[in-house]
Design a protein around this motif. Sequence first.
Motif, PDB file in Angstrom:
ATOM      1  N   ARG A 319      38.974  -3.215  32.862  1.00  0.00           N
ATOM      2  CA  ARG A 319      37.539  -3.383  32.853  1.00  0.00           C
ATOM      3  C   ARG A 319      37.211  -4.857  32.607  1.00  0.00           C
ATOM      4  O   ARG A 319      37.987  -5.576  31.993  1.00  0.00           O
ATOM      5  N   ASN A 344      34.553  -4.623  27.734  1.00  0.00           N
ATOM      6  CA  ASN A 344      34.505  -3.232  28.197  1.00  0.00           C
ATOM      7  C   ASN A 344      35.913  -2.645  28.150  1.00  0.00           C
ATOM      8  O   ASN A 344      36.875  -3.293  28.597  1.00  0.00           O
ATOM      9  N   ALA A 346      38.272   1.038  28.816  1.00  0.00           N
ATOM     10  CA  ALA A 346      38.200   2.307  29.531  1.00  0.00           C
ATOM     11  C   ALA A 346      39.571   2.934  29.701  1.00  0.00           C
ATOM     12  O   ALA A 346      40.593   2.243  29.801  1.00  0.00           O
ATOM     13  N   ASP A 352      34.892   5.039  28.468  1.00  0.00           N
ATOM     14  CA  ASP A 352      34.297   3.852  29.094  1.00  0.00           C
ATOM     15  C   ASP A 352      33.231   3.323  28.137  1.00  0.00           C
ATOM     16  O   ASP A 352      32.084   3.787  28.150  1.00  0.00           O
TER      17      ASP A 352
END
Length: 459
Positions: A319, A344, A346, A352
């Motif tokens: 991410r 981020n 995930a 996520d």
Amino acid sequence: MRSHHYLCILVGILFTGCGAYFNQPTGVEKATLGESTPATSLLKELPKPKEPVIVGVYKFRDQTGQYKPQENGSSFSTAVTQGATSILIKALEDSKWFIPIERENIGNLLQERNLIRATRQEYIKNANPNEPQLTPLLYAGVLLEGGIVSYDSNIITGGFGARYFGAGGSVKYRQDRVTVYLRMISTSNGKILKSVYVSKTILSQAIDESLFRYVNFKRLLEVETGYTTNEPVHMAVTEAIEKAVESLVLEGIKDNIWQADAPKEKVDALLEAYSKETETAEATALYGRLLEERRSKFAMEISGGGTLMDGDYANPIVRPFGRGALKFFISPSLDISASTNVVNLANKNLLDVGYITFDLNLEWIILPRDRFTPYVYGGGGYAMNRKFENVYGKFQYGLGLEYLASRRIGIKVFAEQNVNFSDNVDYIKAGTRDDYYYKFGLGLTYYFAKNKNKASKKN
């Protein structure tokens, strides 16, 4: 069709080495005047002196004692010329700053003058008593001493080659280096007025290509071509000596040992250019590495890349993340970096999430005076999700490479591991280990103030 294929390969090989074929010594060549070096024109373009200096050179020779290197040992031929005194005298004449007088073979000169005197006394009985005697010899105001102090073989060697289906080629190179020292001595008191040092590299290169292929049953095609170029050692020694004479003249002008018969503006421009050349030489290490202070005190970084989760869920996926940082350099090799990161994390079909982190790092620039350098860093920080919840502390460390595209812009790549003091980063607590994640990024660093071009002396 196959024969055309081999013909194309053969033609390609021949034309790749066309430099060797178009310059082959196929006949006897007539004698020519000696070639000039790049330093010859610079020496001749120096401003003229107000008064030339009478200089004596007793000897300026090879002081290395080295023999020419060979692949299977050494030959009995010396590595460098033994006639450096003649080269130096020619350079002194070309400069127009010096009047060289014969000192290398002074015994021959004195003997010939004695023969002239003896012949006049013995055979010219009715000579006019007022006939002028031999004019006295000039004496030198300064002496030039020194010599070729080193010849370093194979300071760089290397090459490259490739072969595919019997066709291939290779390139090999070798670099040597010759070094001369030249000093100027006052004959009135023996004081060394100036001493200069010049080095010149010598390049040798070999290129060869070959083709080895069966074109038919019991029909073997084999083609070889290549050539070798060697920079003449004599030309390298000549250029180094001429550069030493030019430096000696400019050093003498700078220190008011002598004066140039030229407008002040021209002389000042010449000295300024020489001063910049000297600063660059002092900041240049072996193999052409230019060492100078490159980074300002303050800088700003913008970077981005990908993150990879290492938590309790399987199948992590990459991410994006972004980072902005401000830097303050404590020293040329050490800086403090404060950054804000949007991260981020995930896992496939399971997680996520996003976090904001605030990091404080200490960075060590390993080669601070090079354009290209590795660096390492480490520090601590804290993070929270976008609702300012799930707060946790962490520490991070990483390494990277930075290239200074200009004095203000640096381009970097880096990899970083974040060790979090929480097992709830992925919103699940399982096992005994906390959740980690990795960053891989590319960034730009902007250096606010442009540093002065200060040269750093070699160690």
